[in-house]
Design an enzyme around this catalytic site. Sequence first.
Site, PDB file in Angstrom:
ATOM      1  N   ARG A 304       0.837  -1.205   0.000  1.00 55.57           N
ATOM      2  CA  ARG A 304       0.000   0.000   0.000  1.00 55.57           C
ATOM      3  C   ARG A 304       0.874   1.259   0.000  1.00 55.57           C
ATOM      4  O   ARG A 304       0.509   2.273  -0.603  1.00 55.57           O
ATOM      5  CB  ARG A 304      -0.989  -0.008   1.165  1.00 55.57           C
ATOM      6  N   GLU A 705     -10.146   5.171   7.106  1.00 58.55           N
ATOM      7  CA  GLU A 705      -8.726   5.488   7.151  1.00 58.55           C
ATOM      8  C   GLU A 705      -8.335   6.854   6.609  1.00 58.55           C
ATOM      9  O   GLU A 705      -7.466   7.512   7.183  1.00 58.55           O
ATOM     10  CB  GLU A 705      -7.937   4.396   6.414  1.00 58.55           C
TER      11      GLU A 705
HETATM   12  N1  LUZ Z   1      -5.722  -4.863   5.231  1.00 58.39           N
HETATM   13  C1  LUZ Z   1      -5.418  -5.695   4.232  1.00 58.39           C
HETATM   14  C2  LUZ Z   1      -5.820  -3.545   5.047  1.00 58.39           C
HETATM   15  O1  LUZ Z   1      -5.313  -6.896   4.445  1.00 58.39           O
HETATM   16  N2  LUZ Z   1      -5.247  -5.190   2.998  1.00 58.39           N
HETATM   17  C3  LUZ Z   1      -5.334  -3.881   2.721  1.00 58.39           C
HETATM   18  O2  LUZ Z   1      -5.173  -3.462   1.589  1.00 58.39           O
HETATM   19  C4  LUZ Z   1      -5.614  -3.013   3.788  1.00 58.39           C
HETATM   20  N3  LUZ Z   1      -5.677  -1.699   3.590  1.00 58.39           N
HETATM   21  C5  LUZ Z   1      -5.927  -0.897   4.606  1.00 58.39           C
HETATM   22  C6  LUZ Z   1      -6.126  -1.443   5.857  1.00 58.39           C
HETATM   23  N4  LUZ Z   1      -6.073  -2.742   6.076  1.00 58.39           N
HETATM   24 MO1  MOS Z   2      -6.816  -2.191   8.799  1.00 58.16          MO
HETATM   25  S1  MOS Z   2      -5.363  -0.796   9.232  1.00 58.16           S
HETATM   26  O1  MOS Z   2      -7.328  -2.984  10.142  1.00 58.16           O
HETATM   27  O2  MOS Z   2      -8.037  -1.324   8.072  1.00 58.16           O
END
Ligand code: LUZ
Ligand code: MOS
Length: 803
Positions: A304, A705
């Site tokens: 990410r 987020e």
């Molecule tokens: N969790 C995940 C996440 O497994 N994949 C993601 O792309 C993600 N993005 C944001 C927060 N949690």
């Molecule tokens: Mo994830 S940082 O639990 O969306």
Amino acid sequence: MIRDDRHLHVRGESVFIDDLPAPAGCLEAAVLGSPVAHGRITRLDASAALAVEGVVAVLTAADIPGQNQTGTIILDEPALAAEEVHCVGQPVALVLARDADTARRARRLIVLEIEKLPAVLDAREAAALGHHIVPPRTFACGDLDTAWDYCAHVVSGRADTGGQEHLYLETQATLAEPREDGTLLLHAGTQAPTAVQKVVARVLGVPMHAVEVDVRRLGGAFGGKEEQATTWAVLAALGARATGRPVRLVLDRADDLTMTGKRHPYSSDYRLGLDADGRLLAWEVTYYQNAGATADLSTAILERSLFHSTGSYYVPNVRATGHCCRTNLFSNTAFRGFGGPQAMVVIETALAHAARVMGVPTEQLQRRNLLDEGSAFLYGQAADGCRARRCWDEADRAFGFAALRQAADRHNAGDDRHKRGVAMMPVCFGISFTNAALNQAGALVHVYQDGSVGASTGAVEMGQGVSRKIRKVVARTLGVAEARVKVETANTARVANTSPTAASTGADLNGEAARLACLQILERLRQAAARKLGADPATVTIKSGGAHRDGKPTSLGWEELVQAAYWSRTDLSAHAHYATPHLGFDRHREKGTPFAYHVYGTAVAEVTLDRLLGTFTLDAVRLVHDTAASLDRATDLGQVEGGLAQGLGWLLLEELAWDREGRLLTDSAGRYKVPDLDFMPRTLEVRFLEDANPRAVMGSKAVGEPPLMYGIAAFFALADALQAARPGAPLPRSAPLTPEHTLMLLAAGAASSMRVCSGVRGAERGSVDQEGGAAAFVTAGRILKELGLGERLTLLVTGTVME
Ligand code: LUZ
Ligand code: MOS
């Protein structure tokens, strides 16, 4: 009327795992963690602990009936360490006793001898040693090597961000209950019920159907229970399996702080090239991510970061490389933003750097390079429904940024001590799990004979309001009052194979699945109504709580309709599955469509810095946020304000410290400062951009987020104030920018200031630790302030700078 969590919370009536009445014979558990960061276990003797009255069992790796493995992306994490330990706090043994105090007392009597091995705590050091969890990964577009030739300006440097403690109010917890048929029911404090079910089954060596996971609510999670709730559920399950008795495992705060991971600290190198007009031409960035001891979600988080490496900007030529570095800190994990914020700070630092070199305001460079409709991201997807400029321009106009900048300049000319700084921050955050397979959800909706409705999904309520949103989606879709709808717990026996409630997608995925289930029931109700009314089904619609014929209400209100449908043997339950369409990413080419859409926004921050003390006040944060057609405005406002608070804390206040042995120094809520009301901006204004989004449930957008990154605005407003306070002061290159670090940037002799503080710390705590200088400064500042000597310290430290 069923009361929502928000009502229960304010009345103190919501029940968390530690509040559940203890089942008969329930044992409480405590976990022994490794005291050293890296080593080989040479002796583990629990006999003294077992001799304590009230202790029932002490379990170790040898007691695991299935596979001793809790990892998900990469299988590198034992539930209990068998031979080696790789970080302080790594679970080694589980003590089960009649109460938690006894379990914790007995834990101290376990003899654990470890032969120490060298520990690496720093990400760059780990990378240099080749300690990568996976090989470095690069995203690229354009022709970077040629692009430099066309740049009129090139700046390069380094930018670091610190970790962040989740500090959810409810610590990690699970209650495991064995049932008469040998199966287990787990009340687990997890964002990922299916992951818990799967890993518990693996560790116990039983099929998944022998493990039922039920989640009523979490007292906060923020990503800290996406992956790392699993270990505690597994250990509770192991205890229940071994003893045949219910087992409750609730970490106390100190254990939670030392035995769970945090946001990943990043250290990054950048090189940015611009043409003479300030257009971004070339961007090269390398991230060193401190993953900690195991993979956990680090690779997805780093991915990410690569996706968000250009922030809200269009850059035609890019090379972004990520190093996932294995160190001997507790494994770092998901935290709201998931690698996105870390990447955005780097490009914003580079823009601020370039603006200084070019002698133009940063906001001019920012605006010039914002994404437009159709702009390609480095991963190949084009910005579609792009709202970057709309949010920016609306913030600029509504909050009058130019006037704020002028007012700050005027103020600064007339005030020697207090200097004001301003900054803007555009946010663009991709929505979807970057692992496309996770973008699916299920829902099970029952309409009962009295017309009331129960809806189950895989969404975990953790304070973010997802249950309230799903309730509204179901009520609106069925055309009934919210009071008729109850949202049930997330339960793996009702809705299976769920993705974690994460990546901001909880309401998008589960809300849409619930809506699809409601549509099935509505269609069956329509057929039943037509039969009852003796009408052509084509003339019948179900809306606003009843059957309509040719658009006009009939005698069949909702309750009559439901009863008629039941008596004519209609299925009033439906299960639906939703998978986000059009997603796909090719990991060989590193191109594709990872995101369903993006969330945009722009924040404006004003900060006043006291140049003698290094302290500052957040005067105002005003922002425009792209909620689209909000499912619940109050919920979204809460998410925006909460996200902002967490972003401000991460960059300006919250500071983790470890000693050289890899032991966490900030191991209590007293040593780790998070934002309180007093820290928040004096003025906080949130505007919503409410144009419907065609790509999520009922025109809404995900909200969890993205708002965290508005906190970055205040970091750069403080950088701006620092520049006013001391022209030529270096650009801050390390977050958090606490008052102590701000003071060091104001001071010329940062090294001498560290010595002064370490000395004070030594006097207080009996030990001097140069590495702990930053934490020491906090302590020193506080003491001297209490003594009324704050300004003396400042003058002592910064004497050469301050006239
Ligand atoms: N969790 C995940 C996440 O497994 N994949 C993601 O792309 C993600 N993005 C944001 C927060 N949690
Ligand atoms: Mo994830 S940082 O639990 O969306």
